[in-house]
Design a protein around this motif. Structure first.
Motif, PDB file in Angstrom:
ATOM      1  N   ASN A 108       0.938  -1.046  -0.214  1.00 32.73           N
ATOM      2  CA  ASN A 108       0.025  -0.098  -0.047  1.00 32.73           C
ATOM      3  C   ASN A 108       0.704   1.223   0.134  1.00 32.73           C
ATOM      4  O   ASN A 108       1.956   1.372   0.907  1.00 32.73           O
ATOM      5  CB  ASN A 108      -1.066   0.182   1.295  1.00 32.73           C
ATOM      6  CG  ASN A 108      -1.892  -1.181   1.295  1.00 32.73           C
ATOM      7  OD1 ASN A 108      -2.577  -1.113   0.265  1.00 32.73           O
ATOM      8  ND2 ASN A 108      -1.803  -1.908   2.279  1.00 32.73           N
ATOM      9  N   LEU A 109       0.637   2.297  -1.064  1.00 30.53           N
ATOM     10  CA  LEU A 109       1.410   3.368  -0.946  1.00 30.53           C
ATOM     11  C   LEU A 109       1.080   4.246   0.247  1.00 30.53           C
ATOM     12  O   LEU A 109      -0.245   4.703   0.534  1.00 30.53           O
ATOM     13  CB  LEU A 109       0.933   4.171  -2.337  1.00 30.53           C
ATOM     14  CG  LEU A 109       1.749   5.488  -2.555  1.00 30.53           C
ATOM     15  CD1 LEU A 109       3.392   4.881  -2.921  1.00 30.53           C
ATOM     16  CD2 LEU A 109       1.340   5.892  -4.022  1.00 30.53           C
ATOM     17  N   ILE A 110       2.123   5.150   0.682  1.00 27.44           N
ATOM     18  CA  ILE A 110       2.154   5.718   1.727  1.00 27.44           C
ATOM     19  C   ILE A 110       2.554   7.168   1.575  1.00 27.44           C
ATOM     20  O   ILE A 110       3.861   6.812   0.961  1.00 27.44           O
ATOM     21  CB  ILE A 110       2.678   5.375   3.176  1.00 27.44           C
ATOM     22  CG1 ILE A 110       1.751   3.886   3.636  1.00 27.44           C
ATOM     23  CG2 ILE A 110       2.408   6.357   4.432  1.00 27.44           C
ATOM     24  CD1 ILE A 110       2.301   3.194   4.755  1.00 27.44           C
ATOM     25  N   GLU A 111       2.129   8.231   1.834  1.00 24.86           N
ATOM     26  CA  GLU A 111       2.724   9.581   1.529  1.00 24.86           C
ATOM     27  C   GLU A 111       2.993  10.200   2.807  1.00 24.86           C
ATOM     28  O   GLU A 111       1.852  10.340   3.610  1.00 24.86           O
ATOM     29  CB  GLU A 111       1.656  10.149   0.558  1.00 24.86           C
ATOM     30  CG  GLU A 111       2.264  11.658   0.231  1.00 24.86           C
ATOM     31  CD  GLU A 111       1.406  12.678  -0.392  1.00 24.86           C
ATOM     32  OE1 GLU A 111       0.936  13.577   0.076  1.00 24.86           O
ATOM     33  OE2 GLU A 111       1.085  12.264  -1.614  1.00 24.86           O
ATOM     34  N   ILE A 112       4.017  10.800   2.971  1.00 22.41           N
ATOM     35  CA  ILE A 112       4.153  11.869   4.009  1.00 22.41           C
ATOM     36  C   ILE A 112       4.368  13.305   3.467  1.00 22.41           C
ATOM     37  O   ILE A 112       4.822  13.310   2.491  1.00 22.41           O
ATOM     38  CB  ILE A 112       5.279  11.457   4.926  1.00 22.41           C
ATOM     39  CG1 ILE A 112       6.701  11.378   4.225  1.00 22.41           C
ATOM     40  CG2 ILE A 112       4.927  10.362   5.957  1.00 22.41           C
ATOM     41  CD1 ILE A 112       7.738  11.252   4.931  1.00 22.41           C
ATOM     42  N   ASN A 113       3.846  14.190   4.059  1.00 25.98           N
ATOM     43  CA  ASN A 113       3.777  15.501   3.497  1.00 25.98           C
ATOM     44  C   ASN A 113       3.968  16.654   4.554  1.00 25.98           C
ATOM     45  O   ASN A 113       3.316  16.619   5.495  1.00 25.98           O
ATOM     46  CB  ASN A 113       2.698  15.678   2.266  1.00 25.98           C
ATOM     47  CG  ASN A 113       1.291  15.930   2.794  1.00 25.98           C
ATOM     48  OD1 ASN A 113       1.349  16.634   3.869  1.00 25.98           O
ATOM     49  ND2 ASN A 113       0.490  15.596   2.282  1.00 25.98           N
TER      50      ASN A 113
END
Length: 132
Positions: free
Chosen positions: A122-127
């Motif tokens: 599963n793709l995870i983004e931190i921003n």
């Protein structure tokens, strides 16, 4: 209709591996459940993140005999706000996480991002917001 987004539930094949990733690598507080599964919730702020055994969900809705789907492009992306994308990305790499995309300014999105995947892909983004 009175719909309110309550939480995200990831349906996972290797429950214990994913549970340890979200608890130990991302350091999310466990709200409910344990690595024995088949269900757990993590505190993430306003929205809860839940893990559930994909086999148990399939049995609950009667799809256990259907073939697994072939993964192509990502179909979900979990997004976490952080105060410093670069520092958080370094810390994740120190814990053995491979970045799918290094920290990058995305002016069209008004954020700086980095991307990685959990043990199930599963793709995870931190921003973080870009200061203007």
């Amino acid at each position: 209709m009175d719909l309110q987004y309550d939480y995200t539930r990831l349906l996972v094949a290797e429950f214990d591996v994913c549970f340890r990733f979200y608890r130990d690598v991302l350091e999310l507080p466990v709200k409910l459940g344990s690595e024995q599964g088949p269900y757990a919730e993590f505190s993430t702020g306003a929205v809860c993140l839940a893990l559930f055994s994909n086999q148990e969900m399939s049995e609950a809705i009667g799809t256990q005999d259907l073939p697994e789907t072939v993964v192509g492009k990502d179909r979900v992306c979990l997004v976490f706000a952080v105060s410093d994308v670069d520092a958080t990305a370094r810390r994740l790499e120190e814990k053995g996480v491979a970045l799918a995309a290094r920290p990058t300014d995305r002016p069209n999105w008004d954020v700086r991002t980095a991307h990685f995947r959990d043990p199930e892909g599963n793709l995870i983004e931190i921003n973080q917001r870009i200061k203007k």
